[in-house]
Enzyme design. Structure first.
Site, short mmCIF file in Angstrom:
data_model
loop_
_atom_site.label_atom_id
_atom_site.label_comp_id
_atom_site.label_asym_id
_atom_site.label_seq_id
_atom_site.Cartn_x
_atom_site.Cartn_y
_atom_site.Cartn_z
N CYS A 110 17.32 37.14 60.62
CA CYS A 110 17.25 36.02 61.56
C CYS A 110 18.57 35.27 61.55
O CYS A 110 19.48 35.57 60.76
CB CYS A 110 16.10 35.07 61.20
SG CYS A 110 16.31 34.26 59.60
N CYS A 113 19.85 33.79 58.33
CA CYS A 113 20.55 34.71 57.43
C CYS A 113 22.05 34.71 57.74
O CYS A 113 22.88 34.78 56.82
CB CYS A 113 20.00 36.13 57.59
SG CYS A 113 18.26 36.31 57.14
N ASP A 519 58.10 42.92 84.95
CA ASP A 519 59.35 43.35 84.34
C ASP A 519 59.66 44.72 84.94
O ASP A 519 58.79 45.35 85.55
CB ASP A 519 59.19 43.43 82.82
CG ASP A 519 60.48 43.86 82.14
OD1 ASP A 519 61.56 43.46 82.62
OD2 ASP A 519 60.40 44.59 81.15
N ASP A 714 56.38 44.47 78.75
CA ASP A 714 56.25 45.50 77.71
C ASP A 714 55.46 45.05 76.50
O ASP A 714 55.22 45.81 75.59
CB ASP A 714 57.63 46.02 77.28
CG ASP A 714 58.48 44.94 76.60
OD1 ASP A 714 57.94 43.86 76.32
OD2 ASP A 714 59.67 45.19 76.37
N ASP A 718 58.92 40.74 76.00
CA ASP A 718 58.65 39.67 76.95
C ASP A 718 57.65 38.66 76.42
O ASP A 718 56.92 38.03 77.18
CB ASP A 718 58.11 40.28 78.26
CG ASP A 718 59.19 41.02 79.03
OD1 ASP A 718 60.31 40.48 79.13
OD2 ASP A 718 58.94 42.13 79.51
#
Length: 830
Positions: A110, A113, A519, A714, A718
């Site tokens: 539950c 727990c 880019d 990339d 960047d």
């Protein structure tokens, strides 16, 4: 001082098992002495008390597994977890002196727990982070290796009655199967009870007033009560358990009105049966329990199917492989556990087997199916020197692979880790939907009280079932499911296409993007030199012949320009290669079949003949590398070499522009090169010679103008501009995949998959809107009908289940996005 142990207590306070006679293992909990059945439970309970976690006993709604046998065995083996060799399959380095383990917890029953484990583990000195997922029973624990050992953490978990072991996808699948079986049993019991109760109810409905003897009707009521009991006590148990948990935590969940409706209807029916007065609703109770459970079962199956991608990836790597210890001197094979491989080892991968590690081909030519990793359906050719990815399927011929990375260092592991990060985050829209649903439930309960009071005055005989119908029919399950199920399906489907979602909010933001900033190198272009164009000067020479000759001259060179010729020639390379080759300033000279040729800059190549030759129009201004092939008679051909466009780049830009988005190119490359790429693709704007900081400022300006910016780069170089954009997309490859902080990652080389991902994000937003509209429209229509008494309880159960199921089925349409199409759905104006 604690109180005396009650002699009448017969069950263990900790585990619930009977206490043997003449047993005395007391523990003082919250000021009261509680009896335990054995020394094991006494030790566990005392550990909970000593750590100040007594509230666990007041908030749990199920008993834990008995630790009497499990704890000693587990504690005896825990030292194994501290061995580096044992940890390599499930532990990764999170920082300096910090490790993170992925564990499965057994014994979770539950939400209490989950709370107990997180609090108990989090209090250990040296543990820096812990989170437990209730749905998967999966725990992520991070600790300082200087302060605590993993075995100490596992021992602490064992002391409170739970077991932890390395995460295993197969075990998770086993637990998911168990969950499905239990749900199916509950549906079956409810369906069986419903049919039997309805069989008894039909004669009562058909009989006219006074036609059925009172004793016979009483017998039918008692029979219906007996048949309804297992439906309420077993099939409907999750509704009551979840509702009780919500109430204890002072939270109004979706199961509260459902449990209230079932409980009130059943209690009233039992009272009517005992007093032989009033109406009974056993048929309605069994019917709407059956329909509710049936709807939830279908939801669960659809949800497990939608999130199956991560588990499928986790099971890709084989457990064993064929190692070649003496390669290349010896071909003798030894079956080895994949976890025991080391970087530099050689392994044999037969056709039909899964490649067990990241690495490179040492020997053999074949093809690899990487569809689950990149979304590319066609196998990729592999030859000596080519990289291979663990988890890919070897298709054609045997390959000998050199191990380059294993375990948590592989590309597959990085993919799984990023997907888990996305699943752990709740987008803003999901949090909002949960809050709305909670307020809706609270308002619904107030409305139900008013409806009950109204009908009790107007028509007491109908007050009960009208109230029950109101509670059930308007439960906002569909409202709560509308967003998370759509995002879950979209994330799984995108992963299959090689478009990885790593942040919870990424798809939602991508769907709103108005500006796409790219880019150049490694994004719109492949980042690798390619032969873009060949222009023969002599009529007797065609392009292919000129390329073959250039390749023969460059065969021994390792320069990127030489690789461009080899890629262009492919299988058509000349058998006779150049000899007597020598490097010149600006070029290369060699002899082929007794004739001297040169290739390189025009001044170097044409010096062999002393004759000038004009370049093709526009080549000088293109910014690309131009090479000249010549012999003693003059120029033979010109070659233009540059960074070629990625596959699908034109289709992506065309689709984005057609959808009304602005496309921009920001690159650090030369202005002339950037301008050529922009013109070739038809971008709206382009600027070259930019530093990452300048790109960041440019994106900030776009945002100040009201734009929602998606940056595609990339993933590493960047980093500043990717962080600045509202949503960032990185091209994922190799080791960079694990280092990127982008919100989405394109694993495929084909940008057409990115276009498909954008279409899917916009379609997902459209589906979420449809789900919200349906959920709100359903509740707004169903509520007045239920208040008016036109909806019976069993019909309310059908309506609620059908509304939730419709939301799930609508979300599953997201998986069917075609590879081509428009992006206009739900698109904001640019």
């Amino acid at each position: 001082m604690g109180e005396m142990v009650d002699a009448r207590v017969s069950d263990c306070y900790h585990c619930g098992l009977p206490i043997p006679d003449a047993t005395d293992f007391p523990v003082v909990i919250a000021g009261k002495t509680q009896a335990m059945c054995c020394v094991g439970c006494q030790a566990v309970a005392q550990a909970i008390v000593d750590n100040g976690l007594e509230v666990y006993y007041t908030s749990r709604d199920a008993m834990p597994e008995s630790p009497r046998e499990a704890i000693p065995t587990a504690l005896a083996d825990l030292a194994l977890f501290d061995h580096a060799d044992f940890q390599k399959s499930f532990v990764q380095t999170a920082g300096e002196h910090e490790n993170e383990a992925s564990l499965m917890l057994e014994g979770i029953t539950c939400a209490a727990c989950i709370w107990l484990n997180e609090r108990h583990i989090g209090q250990l000195s040296g543990v820096t982070a812990v989170s437990v997922n209730y749905a998967t029973r999966r725990a992520r624990v991070r600790w300082d290796t200087r302060k605590i050992k993993l075995s100490d953490i596992l021992a602490a978990i064992a002391t409170i009655g739970y077991r932890a072991h390395p995460y295993d996808a197969s075990r998770y699948e086993e637990l998911a199967g168990k969950e499905r079986r239990e749900a199916l049993w509950r549906v079956w019991v409810a369906g069986f009870g419903m049919m039997q109760v309805m069989m008894y109810a039909v004669p009562v409905y058909l009989a006219g007033e006074g036609e059925m003897p009172q004793g016979f009707e009483t017998l039918i009521r008692w029979a219906s009560l007996v048949l309804t009991l297992p439906v309420v006590l077993y099939s409907a148990a999750p509704f009551f358990r979840n509702a009780w948990r919500d109430i204890k935590f002072r939270r109004i969940g979706m199961d509260v009105p459902v449990a209230l409706g079932i409980g009130v209807a059943f209690a009233a029916s039992v009272w009517a049966t005992l007093t032989e007065s009033g109406e009974v609703y056993f048929d309605s109770v069994t019917m709407f329990v059956f329909f509710l459970l049936g709807g939830r079962y279908l939801e669960m199956v659809a949800r497990q199917k939608a999130v199956s991608v991560t588990e499928a990836l986790a099971k890709l790597l084989p457990a064993f492989c064929q190692k070649l210890p003496g390669f290349p001197a010896s071909r003798e094979m030894a079956q080895t556990v994949v976890g025991d491989l080391r970087v530099g080892d050689a392994v044999l991968v037969r056709p039909g087997e899964v490649i067990p590690c990241d690495g490179a081909v040492l020997e053999g030519m074949s093809s690899a199916n990487e569809s689950l990793l990149t979304g590319e359906s066609r196998p990729v050719a592999k030859k000596p020197g080519d990289p291979v990815t663990g988890g890919a399927l070897n298709v054609d011929n045997p390959l000998v692979v050199e191990v380059g990375a294993i375990g948590e260092q592989t590309r597959l592991s990085a993919i799984i880790h990023l997907m888990e990060r996305a699943a752990a985050e709740k987008p803003r829209i999901v949090i909002l939907a949960d809050q709305v649903a909670q307020w809706f439930v609270a308002a619904l309960l107030l409305v139900a009280v008013g409806v009950a009071a109204f009908w009790y005055v107007m028509d007491p005989a109908r007050a009960l079932w009208v109230t029950v119908s109101v509670l059930v029919v308007t439960c906002p399950c569909a409202l709560a499911l509308a967003t998370p199920i759509a995002l879950t399906v979209a994330s799984g489907a995108s992963a299959r296409d090689g478009f990885l979602v790593t942040r919870g909010y990424a798809l939602e933001t991508l769907a709103r993007a108005t500006h796409f900033v790219f880019d150049k190198t490694g994004t719109l272009t492949a980042g690798q030199m390619r032969l873009l164009e060949a222009a023969p000067v002599r009529e007797s020479w065609d392009e292919q012949k000129a390329i073959q000759l250039a390749t023969a001259l460059e065969h021994a060179s390792s320069h990127p320009l030489a690789e461009a010729f080899r890629l262009a020639a492919g299988e058509n390379a000349r058998e006779s290669l150049a000899d007597k080759t020598r490097v010149l300033p600006g070029g290369l000279e060699g002899e082929i079949e007794g004739k001297t040729y040169r290739i390189g800059r025009a001044d170097c190549a044409l010096a062999l003949s002393g004759k000038e030759s004009a370049l093709p129009k526009g080549w000088q201004e293109s910014g690309d590398t131009v090479l000249t092939l010549a012999d003693a008679a003059g120029a033979i051909a010109f070659f233009r070499i540059g960074d070629a466009l990625r596959p699908g780049a034109r289709e992506l830009i065309k689709a984005l522009k057609a959808a009304g988005c602005r496309t921009l190119l920001m690159s650090g490359d030369a202005e002339s090169v950037v301008r050529r790429v922009a013109d070739e693709l038809g971008l709206d704007a382009a600027e070259g010679g930019m530093t990452p900081e300048e790109k960041q400022k440019a994106v900030h300006r776009l945002q100040n103008e009201g734009g929602v910016v998606a940056m595609i780069g990339d993933g590493v170089n960047d980093a500043p501009v990717l962080a600045q954009a509202q949503v960032s997309i990185a091209m994922g490859s190799g080791a960079e995949l694990a280092r990127t902080q982008a919100d989405l990652i394109l694993l495929s080389e084909n940008l057409a998959n990115f276009a498909r991902g954008v279409r899917r994000s916009r379609f997902t937003r459209s589906v979420i809107r449809q789900n919200f509209m349906w959920a709100l429209a359903y509740n707004l229509c169903a509520l007045p009908l239920a208040i008016a008494g036109w909806v019976t309880p069993w019909a309310a159960g059908i309506g609620m289940s059908a509304s939730s199921l419709l939301v799930v089925l609508n979300a599953l349409r997201i998986q069917k996005i075609q590879k081509t199409g428009t992006m206009e759905s739900g698109l904001p104006a640019s």
